[in-house]
Scaffold this motif. Structure first.
Motif, PDB file in Angstrom:
ATOM      1  N   MET A 124       0.830  -1.186   0.000  1.00 53.16           N
ATOM      2  CA  MET A 124       0.000   0.000   0.000  1.00 53.16           C
ATOM      3  C   MET A 124       0.878   1.254   0.000  1.00 53.16           C
ATOM      4  SD  MET A 124      -3.077  -0.997  -0.251  1.00 53.16           S
ATOM      5  CE  MET A 124      -3.997  -2.538  -0.089  1.00 53.16           C
ATOM      6  N   THR A 125       0.290   2.387  -0.372  1.00 53.35           N
ATOM      7  CA  THR A 125       1.063   3.605  -0.566  1.00 53.35           C
ATOM      8  C   THR A 125       0.935   4.610   0.578  1.00 53.35           C
ATOM      9  OG1 THR A 125      -0.789   4.565  -1.811  1.00 53.35           O
ATOM     10  CG2 THR A 125       0.914   3.401  -3.064  1.00 53.35           C
ATOM     11  N   GLY A 126       0.130   4.312   1.589  1.00 55.77           N
ATOM     12  CA  GLY A 126      -0.006   5.217   2.717  1.00 55.77           C
ATOM     13  C   GLY A 126      -0.687   6.520   2.367  1.00 55.77           C
ATOM     14  N   ARG A 127      -1.721   6.468   1.564  1.00 49.39           N
ATOM     15  CA  ARG A 127      -2.366   7.691   1.069  1.00 49.39           C
ATOM     16  C   ARG A 127      -3.083   8.476   2.164  1.00 49.39           C
ATOM     17  NH1 ARG A 127      -5.760   5.673  -3.942  1.00 49.39           N
ATOM     18  NH2 ARG A 127      -6.338   7.883  -4.114  1.00 49.39           N
ATOM     19  N   VAL A 128      -3.402   7.834   3.280  1.00 51.09           N
ATOM     20  CA  VAL A 128      -3.998   8.552   4.415  1.00 51.09           C
ATOM     21  C   VAL A 128      -3.188   8.296   5.687  1.00 51.09           C
ATOM     22  CG1 VAL A 128      -6.356   8.823   3.547  1.00 51.09           C
ATOM     23  CG2 VAL A 128      -5.688   6.659   4.626  1.00 51.09           C
ATOM     24  N   GLN A 129      -1.903   8.128   5.513  1.00 44.66           N
ATOM     25  CA  GLN A 129      -1.011   7.846   6.633  1.00 44.66           C
ATOM     26  C   GLN A 129      -1.112   8.945   7.695  1.00 44.66           C
ATOM     27  OE1 GLN A 129       0.995   4.981   6.608  1.00 44.66           O
ATOM     28  NE2 GLN A 129       1.268   5.450   8.785  1.00 44.66           N
ATOM     29  N   GLY A 130      -1.285   8.526   8.949  1.00 42.08           N
ATOM     30  CA  GLY A 130      -1.321   9.460  10.064  1.00 42.08           C
ATOM     31  C   GLY A 130      -2.646  10.134  10.296  1.00 42.08           C
ATOM     32  N   LYS A 131      -3.630   9.893   9.452  1.00 41.85           N
ATOM     33  CA  LYS A 131      -4.949  10.510   9.619  1.00 41.85           C
ATOM     34  C   LYS A 131      -5.824   9.635  10.514  1.00 41.85           C
ATOM     35  CE  LYS A 131      -4.793  12.739   5.051  1.00 41.85           C
ATOM     36  NZ  LYS A 131      -4.669  14.133   5.516  1.00 41.85           N
ATOM     37  N   VAL A 132      -6.786  10.269  11.170  1.00 48.22           N
ATOM     38  CA  VAL A 132      -7.729   9.564  12.029  1.00 48.22           C
ATOM     39  C   VAL A 132      -9.109   9.639  11.391  1.00 48.22           C
ATOM     40  CG1 VAL A 132      -8.771   9.414  14.323  1.00 48.22           C
ATOM     41  CG2 VAL A 132      -6.387  10.162  14.073  1.00 48.22           C
ATOM     42  N   ALA A 133      -9.749   8.488  11.219  1.00 42.55           N
ATOM     43  CA  ALA A 133     -11.029   8.415  10.513  1.00 42.55           C
ATOM     44  C   ALA A 133     -12.109   7.801  11.390  1.00 42.55           C
ATOM     45  CB  ALA A 133     -10.878   7.586   9.238  1.00 42.55           C
ATOM     46  N   LEU A 134     -13.337   8.239  11.174  1.00 41.57           N
ATOM     47  CA  LEU A 134     -14.514   7.615  11.781  1.00 41.57           C
ATOM     48  C   LEU A 134     -15.433   7.198  10.651  1.00 41.57           C
ATOM     49  CD1 LEU A 134     -16.576   9.025  14.803  1.00 41.57           C
ATOM     50  CD2 LEU A 134     -17.596   7.687  12.984  1.00 41.57           C
ATOM     51  N   VAL A 135     -15.814   5.931  10.637  1.00 36.82           N
ATOM     52  CA  VAL A 135     -16.660   5.370   9.582  1.00 36.82           C
ATOM     53  C   VAL A 135     -17.889   4.748  10.219  1.00 36.82           C
ATOM     54  CG1 VAL A 135     -16.817   3.743   7.660  1.00 36.82           C
ATOM     55  CG2 VAL A 135     -14.624   4.864   8.174  1.00 36.82           C
ATOM     56  N   THR A 136     -19.073   5.099   9.724  1.00 34.02           N
ATOM     57  CA  THR A 136     -20.313   4.529  10.266  1.00 34.02           C
ATOM     58  C   THR A 136     -20.827   3.399   9.374  1.00 34.02           C
ATOM     59  OG1 THR A 136     -21.815   6.031   9.082  1.00 34.02           O
ATOM     60  CG2 THR A 136     -20.888   6.806  11.186  1.00 34.02           C
ATOM     61  N   GLY A 137     -21.713   2.586   9.954  1.00 32.82           N
ATOM     62  CA  GLY A 137     -22.229   1.445   9.207  1.00 32.82           C
ATOM     63  C   GLY A 137     -21.122   0.514   8.798  1.00 32.82           C
ATOM     64  N   ALA A 138     -20.171   0.294   9.730  1.00 37.25           N
ATOM     65  CA  ALA A 138     -18.915  -0.375   9.383  1.00 37.25           C
ATOM     66  C   ALA A 138     -18.937  -1.890   9.540  1.00 37.25           C
ATOM     67  CB  ALA A 138     -17.783   0.200  10.238  1.00 37.25           C
ATOM     68  N   ALA A 139     -20.052  -2.456   9.944  1.00 37.20           N
ATOM     69  CA  ALA A 139     -20.087  -3.895  10.204  1.00 37.20           C
ATOM     70  C   ALA A 139     -20.237  -4.739   8.949  1.00 37.20           C
ATOM     71  CB  ALA A 139     -21.226  -4.222  11.181  1.00 37.20           C
ATOM     72  N   SER A 140     -20.586  -4.105   7.847  1.00 34.91           N
ATOM     73  CA  SER A 140     -20.799  -4.887   6.627  1.00 34.91           C
ATOM     74  C   SER A 140     -20.726  -3.979   5.413  1.00 34.91           C
ATOM     75  CB  SER A 140     -22.168  -5.589   6.662  1.00 34.91           C
ATOM     76  OG  SER A 140     -23.215  -4.624   6.722  1.00 34.91           O
ATOM     77  N   GLY A 141     -20.757  -4.583   4.243  1.00 38.23           N
ATOM     78  CA  GLY A 141     -20.889  -3.861   2.991  1.00 38.23           C
ATOM     79  C   GLY A 141     -19.849  -2.785   2.764  1.00 38.23           C
ATOM     80  N   MET A 142     -20.332  -1.631   2.311  1.00 36.94           N
ATOM     81  CA  MET A 142     -19.434  -0.541   1.952  1.00 36.94           C
ATOM     82  C   MET A 142     -18.680   0.001   3.154  1.00 36.94           C
ATOM     83  SD  MET A 142     -21.675   1.490  -0.955  1.00 36.94           S
ATOM     84  CE  MET A 142     -23.075   1.799   0.145  1.00 36.94           C
ATOM     85  N   GLY A 143     -19.311  -0.015   4.337  1.00 34.63           N
ATOM     86  CA  GLY A 143     -18.640   0.462   5.538  1.00 34.63           C
ATOM     87  C   GLY A 143     -17.482  -0.427   5.934  1.00 34.63           C
ATOM     88  N   ALA A 144     -17.692  -1.738   5.892  1.00 38.35           N
ATOM     89  CA  ALA A 144     -16.624  -2.675   6.223  1.00 38.35           C
ATOM     90  C   ALA A 144     -15.476  -2.550   5.232  1.00 38.35           C
ATOM     91  CB  ALA A 144     -17.159  -4.104   6.235  1.00 38.35           C
ATOM     92  N   ALA A 145     -15.811  -2.362   3.962  1.00 40.61           N
ATOM     93  CA  ALA A 145     -14.757  -2.184   2.953  1.00 40.61           C
ATOM     94  C   ALA A 145     -14.002  -0.883   3.190  1.00 40.61           C
ATOM     95  CB  ALA A 145     -15.372  -2.191   1.556  1.00 40.61           C
TER      96      ALA A 145
END
Length: 252
Positions: free
Chosen positions: A1-22
């Motif tokens: 991987m290229t580290g395109r978001v290296q060092g960033k902090v993210a919050l993702v909702t609906g993360a248990a399946s589908g597009m969120g899990a991906a």
């Protein structure tokens, strides 16, 4: 991987399946520390355990996006665990099929509460944290059904259209603070929603013939669009719709 978001902090909702899990997988693989939220914590724990076993920085939290207090808790956990947020992915959503006359108050309130109010609550709660991070990117998952119409799903269409409009308003308001706000508009993606429609005997698979690429998309293909908008590769984009639909609305 290229580290395109290296060092960033993210919050993702609906993360248990589908597009969120991906999305949590792709963001973590590219160097982000991720808070993964979902109302189904047990299912989410399984997804996150697999990622953490690979050495990725992902933390699971229970989050009902329709609950403003839940959002306050999510931001607090994120900052205590990893620091100020610089990425928000408002992915959680539900689909219901009734049309105008068939949509009762309960269905309307449920769909709008998650798909529309949930995005508003998320942006309102997270923007102060992104400001503390010095700027960042908000990605709201809308839909091509917020652009074009179909014969069903009144509340879904309404909510996704609202997400696109809120995205543009927030982009105008927060651009001067280096907070970018964009939407991703998926077409038909192989998720639990499609699986449910298929199991109910719907002719969902016949729709592939109306897509120029002649297939449905994958959750990971949407996640790659999320990654682009989360990264500095999209640094001059805000208030935009990233349509990822295999060309479906090009021939509407």
């Amino acid at each position: 991987m290229t580290g395109r978001v290296q060092g960033k902090v993210a919050l993702v909702t609906g993360a248990a399946s589908g597009m969120g899990a991906a999305a949590i997988a792709v963001l973590a693989e590219e160097g982000a520390s991720v808070i993964a939220g979902d109302v189904d914590k047990a299912k989410l724990d399984g997804v996150v355990a697999e990622l953490t076993s690979e050495g990725l920085a992902v933390t699971a939290i229970e989050l009902d996006v329709a609950d403003p207090e839940g959002w306050a808790s999510a931001v607090r956990v994120a900052e205590e665990t990893y620091g100020p947020l610089s990425i928000l992915v408002n992915n959680a959503g539900i689909y219901r099929t009734p049309g105008v006359e068939e949509t009762d108050q309960a269905v309307w309130d449920q769909v709008v509460g998650v798909n529309q109010s949930g995005v508003f609550y998320g942006m309102r709660a997270v923007i102060p944290s992104i400001r503390r991070a010095g700027g960042g990117s908000i990605i709201n998952i809308a839909s091509i059904h917020g652009i074009v119409g179909t014969e069903v799903g009144t509340a879904y269409h309404a909510s996704k259209g609202a997400v696109r409009s809120m995205t543009k308003q927030a982009a105008c308001q927060y651009g001067p603070e280096n907070i970018r706000v964009n939407s991703v508009d998926p077409g038909i993606i192989e998720t639990a929603i499609v699986a449910d429609l298929r199991s109910q005997g719907g002719a969902i698979d016949e729709l592939a013939q109306f897509i120029p690429l002649k297939r449905f998309g994958s959750a990971r293909e949407i996640a790659k669009g999320v990654l682009f908008l989360a990264s500095d590769d999209s640094s001059f984009m805000t208030g935009a719709d990233l349509v990822v639909d295999g060309g479906m609305i090009a021939i509407q």
